[in-house]
Design a protein around this motif. Structure first.
Motif, PDB file in Angstrom:
ATOM      1  N   ARG A 180       0.499   4.116  -2.773  1.00 34.70           N
ATOM      2  CA  ARG A 180       0.365   5.414  -2.253  1.00 34.70           C
ATOM      3  C   ARG A 180       1.478   6.594  -2.860  1.00 34.70           C
ATOM      4  O   ARG A 180       1.107   7.658  -3.451  1.00 34.70           O
ATOM      5  N   THR A 215      -3.486   7.279   7.990  1.00 32.18           N
ATOM      6  CA  THR A 215      -3.865   5.899   7.734  1.00 32.18           C
ATOM      7  C   THR A 215      -4.743   5.989   6.271  1.00 32.18           C
ATOM      8  O   THR A 215      -4.683   7.215   5.702  1.00 32.18           O
ATOM      9  N   GLN A 216      -5.289   4.910   5.779  1.00 30.80           N
ATOM     10  CA  GLN A 216      -5.964   5.034   4.596  1.00 30.80           C
ATOM     11  C   GLN A 216      -7.425   6.035   4.920  1.00 30.80           C
ATOM     12  O   GLN A 216      -7.908   6.455   3.798  1.00 30.80           O
ATOM     13  N   ASP A 217      -7.597   6.247   6.107  1.00 31.43           N
ATOM     14  CA  ASP A 217      -9.020   7.148   6.481  1.00 31.43           C
ATOM     15  C   ASP A 217      -8.528   8.331   6.647  1.00 31.43           C
ATOM     16  O   ASP A 217      -9.511   9.368   6.493  1.00 31.43           O
ATOM     17  N   ASN A 229       0.918  -1.105   0.226  1.00 37.01           N
ATOM     18  CA  ASN A 229      -0.065  -0.164   0.038  1.00 37.01           C
ATOM     19  C   ASN A 229       0.849   1.234  -0.015  1.00 37.01           C
ATOM     20  O   ASN A 229       0.415   2.409  -0.715  1.00 37.01           O
ATOM     21  N   TYR A 275       1.065   4.996   8.236  1.00 39.76           N
ATOM     22  CA  TYR A 275       2.045   5.317   7.321  1.00 39.76           C
ATOM     23  C   TYR A 275       2.615   6.791   7.786  1.00 39.76           C
ATOM     24  O   TYR A 275       1.875   7.608   8.098  1.00 39.76           O
TER      25      TYR A 275
END
Length: 286
Positions: free
Chosen positions: A78, A152-154, A74, A267
């Motif tokens: 990104r 994060t992805q959120d 991921n 991340y």
């Protein structure tokens, strides 16, 4: 040993009966196709169940490795997304290239990417203090430095405060000293997000002028005006917006996009041009 022989002698009738039953069953199974198929089917079910349970247990112990692999994958995705946004590579270009061409496309222009993403695992986290911290399992040896952003992805999570060789402690977004350069996504109006609600699910967006049109459901994202986070990373959704005549700005409350009670992997954002930008701005301020 004498006790064992005494036990066998005591149950000799039952043991002989059991042996004869086993022999009879074996003869029936071996000489009758129907009974043999039933036994084999039942055996496969039992053995299959054992193997399935064993596999599930084995997979459970490998979940950490799987999660680490997914985080690294991921992070690379990104980086590629950042390149698409910076370079303006359209989706049709990506779809019409094979895997090798895509790799060459991304890495051939890697010097235009503004951020890299370092995956890390959260090993400690607080959400109910006035100054909440997060501890990561990555440190200086992994490329982590003070001041880097965490997401994060959120959405955004916080910012690195201190680093050792193998760990990093970070300001959570839920920290009284955190202030994030942000913008109202629909029109680019700049604001600052601070956590002054004492609620781990909400924060405030400050300095939005009264002449702006702000509605519940509007999105607040990072502005990209510093080197902590890329532009456009999710922060939250407007849940309440009030105009106060005595104030010059809207009173805006947002629901933060990250559930801070369930953070496990993050991340760390590494700006590739942070030193250059900070040095230039320092000279300009002299």
């Amino acid at each position: 040993m004498s006790q064992l022989f005494a036990l066998i002698f005591r149950y000799r009738v039952f043991l002989v009966f059991l042996l004869l039953e086993i022999i009879a069953t074996a003869l029936i199974v071996n000489n009758n196709s129907y009974q043999r198929s039933v036994v084999l089917s039942s055996s496969n079910t039992v053995v299959g169940g054992i193997y399935n349970a064993s596999s599930n247990i084995e997979q459970y112990f490998y979940l950490t490795d799987v999660n680490e692999d997914l985080l690294h994958e991921n992070a690379e995705l990104r980086k590629q997304l950042e390149l698409i946004q910076v370079q303006g590579v359209d989706s049709a270009t990506i779809m019409n290239r094979d895997k090798e061409d895509i790799t060459n496309l991304f890495y051939g222009m890697s010097d235009t990417v503004a951020y890299e993403f370092i995956p890390a695992r959260v090993i400690n986290n607080s959400i109910y203090r006035s100054g909440n911290y997060i501890t990561l399992n990555k440190g200086r040896e992994d490329g982590i430095e003070e001041g880097m952003g965490i997401m994060t992805q959120d959405g955004i999570v916080g910012q690195v405060k201190a680093v050792s060789d193998h760990f990093a402690t970070c300001y959570s977004l839920l920290h009284r000293d955190m202030a994030v350069s942000s913008e109202l996504k629909k029109n680019g109006a700049l604001c600052t997000v601070k956590w002054d609600t004492q609620d781990p699910t909400s924060a405030t967006a400050n300095y939005l002028p009264l002449h702006l049109d702000i509605n519940v459901g509007d999105t607040i994202t990072t502005s990209g005006f510093n080197t902590v986070y890329p532009e456009g990373v999710m922060i939250g959704i407007v849940s309440e917006a009030q105009k106060t005549p005595s104030e010059r700005f809207w009173l805006v409350t947002i629901d933060v996009s990250v559930d801070f009670s369930k953070i496990h992997h993050v991340y760390v954002t590494k700006s590739l041009f942070r030193t250059e930008k900070d040095s230039l701005e320092t000279i300009a301020e002299e």
